[in-house]
Design a protein around this motif. Structure first.
Motif, PDB file in Angstrom:
ATOM      1  N   ALA A 153       0.841  -1.195   0.000  1.00  0.00           N
ATOM      2  CA  ALA A 153       0.000   0.000   0.000  1.00  0.00           C
ATOM      3  C   ALA A 153       0.870   1.237   0.000  1.00  0.00           C
ATOM      4  O   ALA A 153       1.925   1.271   0.658  1.00  0.00           O
ATOM      5  N   VAL A 154       0.443   2.250  -0.734  1.00  0.00           N
ATOM      6  CA  VAL A 154       1.094   3.559  -0.724  1.00  0.00           C
ATOM      7  C   VAL A 154       0.007   4.612  -0.494  1.00  0.00           C
ATOM      8  O   VAL A 154      -1.162   4.385  -0.785  1.00  0.00           O
ATOM      9  N   ASN A 155       0.415   5.760   0.051  1.00  0.00           N
ATOM     10  CA  ASN A 155      -0.569   6.803   0.347  1.00  0.00           C
ATOM     11  C   ASN A 155      -0.511   7.963  -0.641  1.00  0.00           C
ATOM     12  O   ASN A 155      -1.046   9.042  -0.385  1.00  0.00           O
ATOM     13  N   ARG A 156       0.173   7.763  -1.741  1.00  0.00           N
ATOM     14  CA  ARG A 156       0.200   8.732  -2.827  1.00  0.00           C
ATOM     15  C   ARG A 156      -0.039   7.978  -4.137  1.00  0.00           C
ATOM     16  O   ARG A 156      -0.059   6.752  -4.170  1.00  0.00           O
ATOM     17  N   ASP A 209      -4.522   6.181  -6.178  1.00  0.00           N
ATOM     18  CA  ASP A 209      -4.605   6.359  -7.626  1.00  0.00           C
ATOM     19  C   ASP A 209      -3.342   5.775  -8.258  1.00  0.00           C
ATOM     20  O   ASP A 209      -2.374   5.450  -7.563  1.00  0.00           O
ATOM     21  N   TYR A 210      -3.355   5.673  -9.578  1.00  0.00           N
ATOM     22  CA  TYR A 210      -2.232   5.108 -10.318  1.00  0.00           C
ATOM     23  C   TYR A 210      -1.928   5.977 -11.532  1.00  0.00           C
ATOM     24  O   TYR A 210      -2.855   6.440 -12.219  1.00  0.00           O
ATOM     25  N   GLU A 211      -0.653   6.194 -11.791  1.00  0.00           N
ATOM     26  CA  GLU A 211      -0.273   6.883 -13.017  1.00  0.00           C
ATOM     27  C   GLU A 211      -0.589   5.988 -14.219  1.00  0.00           C
ATOM     28  O   GLU A 211      -0.503   4.758 -14.119  1.00  0.00           O
ATOM     29  N   PRO A 212      -0.948   6.596 -15.349  1.00  0.00           N
ATOM     30  CA  PRO A 212      -1.209   5.786 -16.554  1.00  0.00           C
ATOM     31  C   PRO A 212      -0.045   4.861 -16.906  1.00  0.00           C
ATOM     32  O   PRO A 212      -0.255   3.728 -17.334  1.00  0.00           O
ATOM     33  N   ALA A 213       1.182   5.349 -16.701  1.00  0.00           N
ATOM     34  CA  ALA A 213       2.351   4.515 -17.009  1.00  0.00           C
ATOM     35  C   ALA A 213       2.381   3.274 -16.126  1.00  0.00           C
ATOM     36  O   ALA A 213       2.745   2.181 -16.569  1.00  0.00           O
ATOM     37  N   ALA A 214       1.990   3.428 -14.852  1.00  0.00           N
ATOM     38  CA  ALA A 214       1.958   2.286 -13.934  1.00  0.00           C
ATOM     39  C   ALA A 214       0.895   1.288 -14.368  1.00  0.00           C
ATOM     40  O   ALA A 214       1.132   0.067 -14.367  1.00  0.00           O
ATOM     41  N   LEU A 215      -0.270   1.784 -14.742  1.00  0.00           N
ATOM     42  CA  LEU A 215      -1.334   0.886 -15.192  1.00  0.00           C
ATOM     43  C   LEU A 215      -0.928   0.135 -16.451  1.00  0.00           C
ATOM     44  O   LEU A 215      -1.278  -1.039 -16.624  1.00  0.00           O
ATOM     45  N   GLU A 216      -0.196   0.808 -17.320  1.00  0.00           N
ATOM     46  CA  GLU A 216       0.262   0.146 -18.546  1.00  0.00           C
ATOM     47  C   GLU A 216       1.200  -1.004 -18.212  1.00  0.00           C
ATOM     48  O   GLU A 216       1.105  -2.092 -18.775  1.00  0.00           O
ATOM     49  N   VAL A 217       2.108  -0.771 -17.270  1.00  0.00           N
ATOM     50  CA  VAL A 217       3.040  -1.833 -16.869  1.00  0.00           C
ATOM     51  C   VAL A 217       2.281  -2.985 -16.213  1.00  0.00           C
ATOM     52  O   VAL A 217       2.489  -4.161 -16.534  1.00  0.00           O
TER      53      VAL A 217
END
Length: 625
Positions: free
Chosen positions: A418-421, A443-451
């Motif tokens: 878990a992360v809080n950012r 939330d997740y950055e689009p780049a993270a979701l892509e990975v």
């Protein structure tokens, strides 16, 4: 013509014949005469037409009360509604061959035979979602619709054929809507047993029309309670009386009457009605009845709870309403059945991808996300088997995650993170090469979701919030332990009983270690610096054994990481003997934080002084079992 069609012409007259009938009594003239005479009751009459004006044999009558302040126009409007309902009923009896004239009087052969089909539905709803489509579907199946006030207005204005409820009861709604459906003509039509000839004869004798479907959802008490004060007029007027009575009556007579309490019931019921040629299967009616009884029970329970108001003590009877989210494949072990429930409308997270969550995944996900929210700085927490194996904070989320991971990479295998950012692509690239079960983030950055999309089994949870008012419920056999959650980190106490006081760096590390220890299974021991756990000893029966475990973990940490500049130790509960403190100092801790409160506190403080360590007593314990 009368001779050719003798006893075959039906007329409807806007009064209760033989009163106010004959030549000259038509249109508004009838109602003017009724009002001038001071009559208290008028109504509608269906009769056979013969040579005598308005004197033919009477088939059916429907009384309509004359109200104070009535005008000919207002009375005509209500009488006309009765006429529109009465005439088709008389025509149906005639067409079915149920009418016979003898000695100038009409004898009825009794009610029409029961067919099991839905003939008439009473609709009275607060939530009008999906109502028009459903009502049109019922009408297309030949179901007559009867409705009240706002529901009636909506259906009529939308072109759906509908009768006003007062054409059944002969009375308008009254007392500002408090009394609408509480009438024998309504409840008799719902409750009579279709398989009981005496019941059927009774309702027929009193002119009560069958109601084979009841569609009701209740006044929005719950929504009103969120904005209105307890016992306020607004809240009290949103306590449904007639709706609850309708639902319970229909559910009791489930074999003959279908009860629908939610818009989600509309489509299945309509499809079943079409498939059954106008009949509904018994099992569906049973399911709807069970749902109805649960619905009214929950509704009454909520009213009681709201009006009772908040209590500092736990009530004598605790009512907990749980909504099923979904079934799980199994519980803690494969041979245990399991399902997830929530007290709210939905869980506080959304699953973005990955396999179905397991029982153990959910426990760890909640634990790790609650732990990470303890920190204001960017933070990361890794859980394994409901206890942390690494916590870290940093200037950004990537640094915090690296510190948490480095605490115990071996235990992090298959863990929950878990992360809080917002989780960024750097962390995603690293985790793509590791095996973890679940990741929790706001939330997740689009780049993270892509990975992460390349790891379809990895469960990603996007958390909206974490409950602030939750109770902790734990079953023990047939009993349930209920407590408030551990929301406190520090109390008012921060006592330093030792000769040496903590340095600024040690105090920062002690506060971090204490926050980490709060989420570790007891007996809990945490070694840390100012922003990173470096060793965790959890779940041992003896506190000194937890210190030994943490010491073993610290040795493993030092093999891959530099020695911390500051090393402190936190204990979730007091030290019953000096041995655990002494072992912690031997491992390298220079300052210790613990609740205090042991009968051996004096000996523990003396041991700290003897070994040159600083110690803080918080006065707060954080057991976690």
């Amino acid at each position: 013509m009368l001779g050719e069609y003798k006893d075959r012409i039906l007329n409807v007259h806007p009064a209760l014949l033989p009163s106010f009938g004959g030549k000259g009594f038509y249109g508004l003239k009838v109602h003017e005469a009724v009002l001038q005479a001071g009559a208290k009751v008028s109504g509608a009459t269906v009769h056979f037409v013969d040579e005598n004006y308005d004197r033919g044999p009477i088939v059916l009558q429907q009384p309509v009360p004359v109200l104070p302040g009535d005008t000919p126009e207002s009375l005509a409007q209500r009488v006309n509604a009765a006429e529109l309902a009465l005439y088709p009923s008389a025509a149906a009896l005639f067409c079915a061959g149920r009418l016979n004239i003898s000695n100038g009087r009409v004898e009825t052969a009794g009610p029409l035979p029961e067919t099991g089909k839905v003939r008439r539905a009473l609709i009275s709803v607060s939530d009008k979602s999906g109502l028009l489509e459903f009502a049109r579907g019922l009408a297309a199946q030949g179901v007559e619709l009867v409705s009240t006030s706002g529901t009636f207005k909506l259906l009529k204005e939308s072109g759906v054929p509908v009768r006003a409820l007062e054409t059944l009861t002969g009375y308008p709604e009254m007392l500002d809507g408090r009394v609408k459906t509480l009438h024998p003509a309504v409840h008799g039509g719902i409750l009579y047993r279709r398989d009981d000839p005496e019941h059927a004869a009774t309702v027929f004798r009193f002119g009560i029309e069958p109601l084979d479907m009841v569609v009701v959802n209740l006044y929005p008490f719950s929504a009103t309670a969120k904005k209105a004060a307890p016992w306020s007029e607004e809240l009290i007027e949103n306590i449904d009386i007639g709706g609850v009575a309708l639902i319970r009556a229909a559910a009791k007579n489930y074999a003959s009457v279908a009860v629908l309490t939610s818009p989600e019931d509309y489509h299945p019921a309509l499809e079943a009605l079409r498939a059954g040629g106008g009949e509904l299967p018994l099992q569906l009616k049973k399911d709807l009845a069970v749902k109805a009884f649960k619905h009214t029970a929950a509704y009454d329970g909520e009213i009681g709870s709201v009006l009772a108001g908040p209590s500092a003590d736990f009530p004598e009877t605790l009512q907990v309403k749980l909504h099923k989210v979904h079934a799980l494949r199994y519980g803690e072990n494969p041979h245990q059945a399991c399902a997830l429930y929530t007290r709210k409308a939905a869980p506080p997270f959304a699953q973005l991808q990955g396999k179905e969550l397991s029982y153990n995944n959910i426990l760890d996900a909640y634990g790790t996300y609650q732990a990470v929210l303890e920190f204001d700085k960017p933070a990361a927490v890794i859980f394994k088997h409901v206890t942390p194996c690494g916590l870290g904070t940093g200037t950004d989320i990537a640094e915090a995650f690296e510190r948490a991971w480095n605490c115990d990479p071996l235990s992090a295998f298959g863990g929950i993170i878990a992360v809080n950012r917002r989780l960024d692509g750097r962390i995603a690239e690293f985790l793509a090469k590791k095996f973890v079960e679940v990741i929790c983030a706001p939330d997740y950055e689009p780049a993270a979701l892509e990975v992460f999309s390349k790891k379809p089994n990895l469960r990603l949870l996007k958390w909206e919030s974490f409950p602030a008012d939750n109770l902790v419920l734990r079953s023990v056999g047939d009993e349930v332990l209920v407590s408030t959650d551990d929301k406190l980190l520090f109390g008012e106490k921060w006592e330093v009983p030792t000769k040496r006081k903590p340095t600024k760096e040690e105090e920062a590390a002690l506060r971090f270690a204490w926050a980490a220890a709060k989420y570790v299974r007891s007996n809990a021991i945490v070694f840390s610096d100012t922003c990173q756990t470096v060793a965790i000893g959890a779940g041992q029966m003896s506190r000194v054994d937890s210190v030994f475990m943490a010491g073993h973990k610290y040795e493993a940490f030092l093999k891959a990481n530099p020695k911390p500049a500051t090393l402190v130790m936190a204990s979730d509960a007091f030290f019953p003997f000096p041995d655990a403190l002494e072992e912690g100092i031997r491992i390298g801790a220079t300052a210790i934080i613990q609740p205090g409160g042991s009968v051996k506190d004096k000996e523990v403080i003396e041991a700290a002084d003897r070994l040159g360590a600083a110690m803080v007593l918080t006065g707060v314990r954080h057991f976690r079992h």
